[in-house]
Design an enzyme around this catalytic site. Structure first.
Site, PDB file in Angstrom:
ATOM      1  N   TYR A  27      61.944  41.394  54.893  1.00 40.15           N
ATOM      2  CA  TYR A  27      62.410  42.178  53.758  1.00 40.15           C
ATOM      3  C   TYR A  27      63.571  43.084  54.187  1.00 40.15           C
ATOM      4  O   TYR A  27      64.597  43.156  53.507  1.00 40.15           O
ATOM      5  CB  TYR A  27      61.252  43.007  53.182  1.00 40.15           C
ATOM      6  CG  TYR A  27      61.659  43.887  52.029  1.00 40.15           C
ATOM      7  CD1 TYR A  27      62.004  43.337  50.801  1.00 40.15           C
ATOM      8  CD2 TYR A  27      61.704  45.269  52.175  1.00 40.15           C
ATOM      9  CE1 TYR A  27      62.392  44.144  49.742  1.00 40.15           C
ATOM     10  CE2 TYR A  27      62.085  46.085  51.114  1.00 40.15           C
ATOM     11  CZ  TYR A  27      62.430  45.513  49.907  1.00 40.15           C
ATOM     12  OH  TYR A  27      62.817  46.314  48.862  1.00 40.15           O
ATOM     13  N   GLU A  49      58.890  49.441  42.295  1.00 38.05           N
ATOM     14  CA  GLU A  49      58.978  50.793  42.867  1.00 38.05           C
ATOM     15  C   GLU A  49      57.984  51.721  42.194  1.00 38.05           C
ATOM     16  O   GLU A  49      57.355  52.558  42.856  1.00 38.05           O
ATOM     17  CB  GLU A  49      60.401  51.350  42.754  1.00 38.05           C
ATOM     18  CG  GLU A  49      61.413  50.667  43.644  1.00 38.05           C
ATOM     19  CD  GLU A  49      61.180  50.838  45.144  1.00 38.05           C
ATOM     20  OE1 GLU A  49      60.392  51.719  45.550  1.00 38.05           O
ATOM     21  OE2 GLU A  49      61.796  50.073  45.906  1.00 38.05           O
ATOM     22  N   TRP A  57      54.608  49.887  50.892  1.00 44.13           N
ATOM     23  CA  TRP A  57      55.480  48.838  50.385  1.00 44.13           C
ATOM     24  C   TRP A  57      54.962  47.470  50.796  1.00 44.13           C
ATOM     25  O   TRP A  57      55.110  46.492  50.049  1.00 44.13           O
ATOM     26  CB  TRP A  57      56.916  49.060  50.862  1.00 44.13           C
ATOM     27  CG  TRP A  57      57.855  48.090  50.223  1.00 44.13           C
ATOM     28  CD1 TRP A  57      58.568  47.120  50.843  1.00 44.13           C
ATOM     29  CD2 TRP A  57      58.160  47.956  48.824  1.00 44.13           C
ATOM     30  NE1 TRP A  57      59.294  46.392  49.931  1.00 44.13           N
ATOM     31  CE2 TRP A  57      59.066  46.888  48.675  1.00 44.13           C
ATOM     32  CE3 TRP A  57      57.746  48.637  47.680  1.00 44.13           C
ATOM     33  CZ2 TRP A  57      59.564  46.487  47.436  1.00 44.13           C
ATOM     34  CZ3 TRP A  57      58.246  48.233  46.440  1.00 44.13           C
ATOM     35  CH2 TRP A  57      59.148  47.168  46.341  1.00 44.13           C
TER      36      TRP A  57
END
Length: 196
Positions: A27, A49, A57
């Site tokens: 990522y 988000e 995350w």
């Protein structure tokens, strides 16, 4: 523990959070800070988000395929039309984060995105987000120098709220701006610094 760029086994310097192997490194190296195109791509980042708030995350990345399926590929018109049956379906879906406030926020934000698209004199969600990109961003050398929010993310948060969006606080909007490459907070010395 280093707070500056970390050189991996492959000899490549990265931000510490992306220096391990696997999903987070991929990522970091291929998506974070890279521009996207299209309303659905922007809406997906906005939604993820918001769901990430209070979670790691990595959790959101692992669940991203399920999120895409559950939220109709982040097609804004489809999500804006979700009804109580869809909410019940989403709350029963163990593949996503089952938080009622965040599910409701996603549907609200889809409706706000449609309204923004249809409003005269706007460039839709993509144009609005891009309008808040700073001309000069931070140049952090260490993790401690990476800001958690900014005057730009605060202004963006206020404008989105004014237009009916929810779950768009200044910290979440700063993270969104980072993810979209609107502000570059890759550390100085990271191989991704300056690459969009």
């Amino acid at each position: 523990m280093s707070t500056g760029p970390v050189v991996g086994d492959d000899g490549v310097p990265r931000c510490p959070w992306g220096a391990g192997s696997g999903m987070m490194q991929e990522y970091h190296d291929t998506e974070w800070g890279v521009s996207v195109e299209g309303e659905s791509a922007y809406f997906e980042r906005l939604t993820l988000e918001a769901f990430q708030s209070g979670l790691s995350w990595a959790t959101i990345l692992r669940k991203r395929p399920a999120f895409r399926e559950a939220f109709a590929g982040f097609d804004v018109d489809a999500v804006a039309a979700f009804d109580d049956a869809d909410v019940a379906r989403l709350m029963a879906d163990a593949g996503i984060v089952r938080n009622r406030r965040k599910v409701d926020a996603t549907i609200t934000n889809a409706g706000a995105t449609v309204a923004l698209r249809e409003a005269a004199g706007t460039d839709g969600l993509e144009g609005l987000l891009r309008a808040y990109a700073p001309e000069v961003g931070p140049a952090p050398r260490t993790v401690e120098e990476v800001p958690g929010s900014s005057a730009d993310s605060l202004a963006l948060s206020k404008e989105l709220k004014r237009r009916g969006f929810v779950f768009v606080g200044p910290t979440t909007m700063h993270a969104l701006m980072e993810a979209l490459g609107l502000v570059d907070t890759h550390l100085m010395g990271c191989h991704r610094r300056g690459v969009r």
